[in-house]
Design an enzyme around this catalytic site. Structure first.
Site, PDB file in Angstrom:
ATOM      1  N   LYS A  22      48.771  34.583  41.196  1.00 38.16           N
ATOM      2  CA  LYS A  22      48.780  35.657  40.209  1.00 38.16           C
ATOM      3  C   LYS A  22      48.331  35.142  38.850  1.00 38.16           C
ATOM      4  O   LYS A  22      47.536  35.784  38.150  1.00 38.16           O
ATOM      5  CB  LYS A  22      50.183  36.244  40.088  1.00 38.16           C
ATOM      6  CG  LYS A  22      50.267  37.407  39.108  1.00 38.16           C
ATOM      7  CD  LYS A  22      51.685  37.768  38.727  1.00 38.16           C
ATOM      8  CE  LYS A  22      52.179  36.895  37.592  1.00 38.16           C
ATOM      9  NZ  LYS A  22      53.324  37.463  36.856  1.00 38.16           N
ATOM     10  N   ASN A  23      48.834  33.970  38.460  1.00 36.22           N
ATOM     11  CA  ASN A  23      48.540  33.439  37.128  1.00 36.22           C
ATOM     12  C   ASN A  23      47.088  32.998  36.975  1.00 36.22           C
ATOM     13  O   ASN A  23      46.639  32.740  35.856  1.00 36.22           O
ATOM     14  CB  ASN A  23      49.478  32.278  36.807  1.00 36.22           C
ATOM     15  CG  ASN A  23      50.908  32.738  36.578  1.00 36.22           C
ATOM     16  OD1 ASN A  23      51.159  33.930  36.383  1.00 36.22           O
ATOM     17  ND2 ASN A  23      51.845  31.806  36.620  1.00 36.22           N
ATOM     18  N   CYS A 126      58.362  40.163  31.070  1.00 41.40           N
ATOM     19  CA  CYS A 126      59.725  39.707  31.330  1.00 41.40           C
ATOM     20  C   CYS A 126      60.441  39.352  30.033  1.00 41.40           C
ATOM     21  O   CYS A 126      59.850  38.773  29.125  1.00 41.40           O
ATOM     22  CB  CYS A 126      59.712  38.473  32.239  1.00 41.40           C
ATOM     23  SG  CYS A 126      59.310  38.819  33.957  1.00 41.40           S
ATOM     24  N   ARG A 131      58.122  34.708  22.963  1.00 40.39           N
ATOM     25  CA  ARG A 131      56.713  34.494  23.312  1.00 40.39           C
ATOM     26  C   ARG A 131      55.782  35.207  22.329  1.00 40.39           C
ATOM     27  O   ARG A 131      55.040  36.123  22.696  1.00 40.39           O
ATOM     28  CB  ARG A 131      56.445  34.938  24.749  1.00 40.39           C
ATOM     29  CG  ARG A 131      57.292  34.204  25.756  1.00 40.39           C
ATOM     30  CD  ARG A 131      56.761  34.310  27.154  1.00 40.39           C
ATOM     31  NE  ARG A 131      56.992  35.604  27.739  1.00 40.39           N
ATOM     32  CZ  ARG A 131      56.638  35.932  28.968  1.00 40.39           C
ATOM     33  NH1 ARG A 131      56.034  35.070  29.731  1.00 40.39           N
ATOM     34  NH2 ARG A 131      56.874  37.128  29.444  1.00 40.39           N
ATOM     35  N   ASP A 316      58.199  28.017  35.669  1.00 50.27           N
ATOM     36  CA  ASP A 316      58.235  29.105  36.647  1.00 50.27           C
ATOM     37  C   ASP A 316      58.927  28.710  37.951  1.00 50.27           C
ATOM     38  O   ASP A 316      59.093  29.548  38.846  1.00 50.27           O
ATOM     39  CB  ASP A 316      56.817  29.604  36.952  1.00 50.27           C
ATOM     40  CG  ASP A 316      56.304  30.561  35.884  1.00 50.27           C
ATOM     41  OD1 ASP A 316      57.081  30.930  34.991  1.00 50.27           O
ATOM     42  OD2 ASP A 316      55.119  30.922  35.954  1.00 50.27           O
ATOM     43  N   ARG A 408      56.120  41.970  41.515  1.00 45.84           N
ATOM     44  CA  ARG A 408      55.127  41.596  40.504  1.00 45.84           C
ATOM     45  C   ARG A 408      54.460  40.271  40.840  1.00 45.84           C
ATOM     46  O   ARG A 408      53.325  40.028  40.415  1.00 45.84           O
ATOM     47  CB  ARG A 408      55.784  41.489  39.131  1.00 45.84           C
ATOM     48  CG  ARG A 408      56.239  42.818  38.537  1.00 45.84           C
ATOM     49  CD  ARG A 408      56.792  42.615  37.134  1.00 45.84           C
ATOM     50  NE  ARG A 408      55.875  41.803  36.347  1.00 45.84           N
ATOM     51  CZ  ARG A 408      56.245  40.757  35.609  1.00 45.84           C
ATOM     52  NH1 ARG A 408      57.498  40.391  35.546  1.00 45.84           N
ATOM     53  NH2 ARG A 408      55.347  40.082  34.921  1.00 45.84           N
TER      54      ARG A 408
END
Length: 429
Positions: A22-23, A126, A131, A316, A408
């Site tokens: 995904k990233n 999230c 951030r 993560d 997600r």
């Protein structure tokens, strides 16, 4: 709202196909805005965040089409999606779209580079820390953008287009590195990014941009050089395998015991995490087809970790590792250095019988002999899967609520674990 039900106690055995990352997929999809030609991405995972970003890109005028599955191709293999931004029809990314996913803020880079303007809502995502987007704005300012915050939007313009420059990131930021690399690809002159993020997803994006005609070197190191070009073309590029999914399933095997091959995984993408797993007593064997993970049922050794930017232990995977350490034979210390609010899973793990104490950004985990199933609540993407890992080893039934977080970032999680012997199912409300 869907829930996941787990009856713990089964070991895992078999093969789990690792999906595209995904990233990596999200910035690659956003890069399609840099050209009027078609960017074809292979191995795109089937995830809620991917679908959300497709909608956001469509708002800007990016068309997409999904190729059919090739004859004989496993249904687990990711999709091939063609993206074409022949013309950008809207340079505004509205709050109702951007607030649902932080990475969608990254469209500010391609919009500025190609259109000379952008109006992008400040992001959501999230709730694992502030951030801030200060680094993004500061970096784009260094490339000649004028950016102001107006009513919750970053409003950016360039008078004569972006211009190459030297920029030193005040702290390592994967997102800001992605954005500045995309923006600088179409800037006039040369750009040098120092203290850049080194993650494999950065390398994957640079390789794609170069295939489109960019001139980028140094990706994967802390200094990236970009020679700006006037335009980019189409290309075909493959999304790299998901190292976070790889580490997650490896920790599930370490937690439950068993012998699983993670098909398509690459050990070089998460060497630090695999080294930590080996210290817990888990056997890790790189294969031509992926990675074999095995634990023979012996005790789990406690290991101390500290999250760090790549190539260190990934933030993560911190929640998943904490889930594993709840059953370790002794005390482990987990220090989170990336995000300030990433221990929200602690109170939910405690509902299963875990013994965890917090001291600022450090968690001290006292391993217990057994966990017991309970109702728990997912609080963010990675926290939710830590509860699945704990539930796989807990006595009795665990029900994880609010699993939309899981959707997600994890493709077909229940099916992949079921295929290896886990008693797990999705309950639809």
């Amino acid at each position: 709202m869907d829930r996941i039900r787990i009856v713990g106690g089964n070991t895992l055995s078999g093969t789990i196909p690792v999906s595209g990352a995904k990233n990596a997929a999200l910035p690659l999809m956003i890069a399609s805005m840099l050209t009027s030609e078609t960017l074809t991405l292979d191995n795109v995972p089937r995830l809620a965040d991917v679908e959300q970003l497709i909608g956001i890109l469509g708002n800007h005028g990016v068309d997409h089409s999904v190729n059919g599955r090739r004859e004989g191709q496993d249904t687990h293999y990711g999709r091939t999606i063609n993206f074409r931004a022949e013309s950008i029809v809207d340079t505004t990314a509205p709050y109702e779209l951007v607030s649902k996913m932080r990475a969608s803020f990254w469209v500010i880079g391609p919009l500025l580079a190609r259109m000379g303007e952008a109006r992008v809502s400040l992001p959501g995502g999230c709730a694992i820390g502030t951030r801030p987007v200060d680094i993004f704005i500061d970096g784009l300012n260094a490339l000649g953008a004028d950016i102001e915050i107006e009513s919750g939007y970053a409003v950016a313009r360039t008078r004569k287009g972006l211009t190459g420059n030297r920029y030193v990131f005040p702290k390592v930021s994967v997102g800001a590195t992605h954005v500045l690399m995309m923006a600088a690809a179409l800037a006039r002159g040369d750009t040098v990014l120092e203290n850049a993020a080194r993650e494999p997803e950065i390398v994957n994006l640079a390789e794609c941009l170069n295939a489109m005609g960019a001139r980028i070197s140094g990706a994967g190191t802390s200094t990236i050089q970009i020679e700006g070009v006037t335009s980019l073309g189409g290309a075909t590029h493959t999304v790299l395998p998901d190292r976070i999914e790889t580490g997650t399933y490896a920790m599930a095997v370490a937690m439950t015991g068993g012998d699983v091959t993670l098909e398509g995984a690459r050990a070089d993408l998460l060497e630090s995490a695999l080294e930590v797993l080996e210290r817990t007593g888990t056997e890790i064997t790189p294969l031509n087809s992926g990675i074999r993970v095995r634990r023979n049922g012996g005790g789990i050794a406690p290991v101390d970790i500290e999250t760090q930017p790549f190539p260190g232990f990934p933030t993560d995977l911190q929640a998943q590792f904490m889930g594993l350490m709840t059953r370790a034979k002794g005390r482990s210390t987990i220090r989170e250095t990336i995000f300030e609010n990433r221990f929200m899973h602690v109170q939910e793990l405690a509902r299963l019988g875990a013994r965890i104490s917090l001291n600022g950004q450090t968690a001290i985990v006292e391993g217990v002999e057994k966990l017991k199933g309970a109702q728990v609540m997912a609080t963010d993407l990675r926290a939710s899967v830590s509860l699945v890992i704990a539930g796989l080893a807990a006595e009795g039934e665990t029900v994880v609520n609010r699993v939309y977080h899981l959707d997600r970032g994890f493709e077909r999680l229940e099916a992949k674990l079921q295929a290896c012997g886990a008693e797990i199912e999705r309950l639809s409300s």
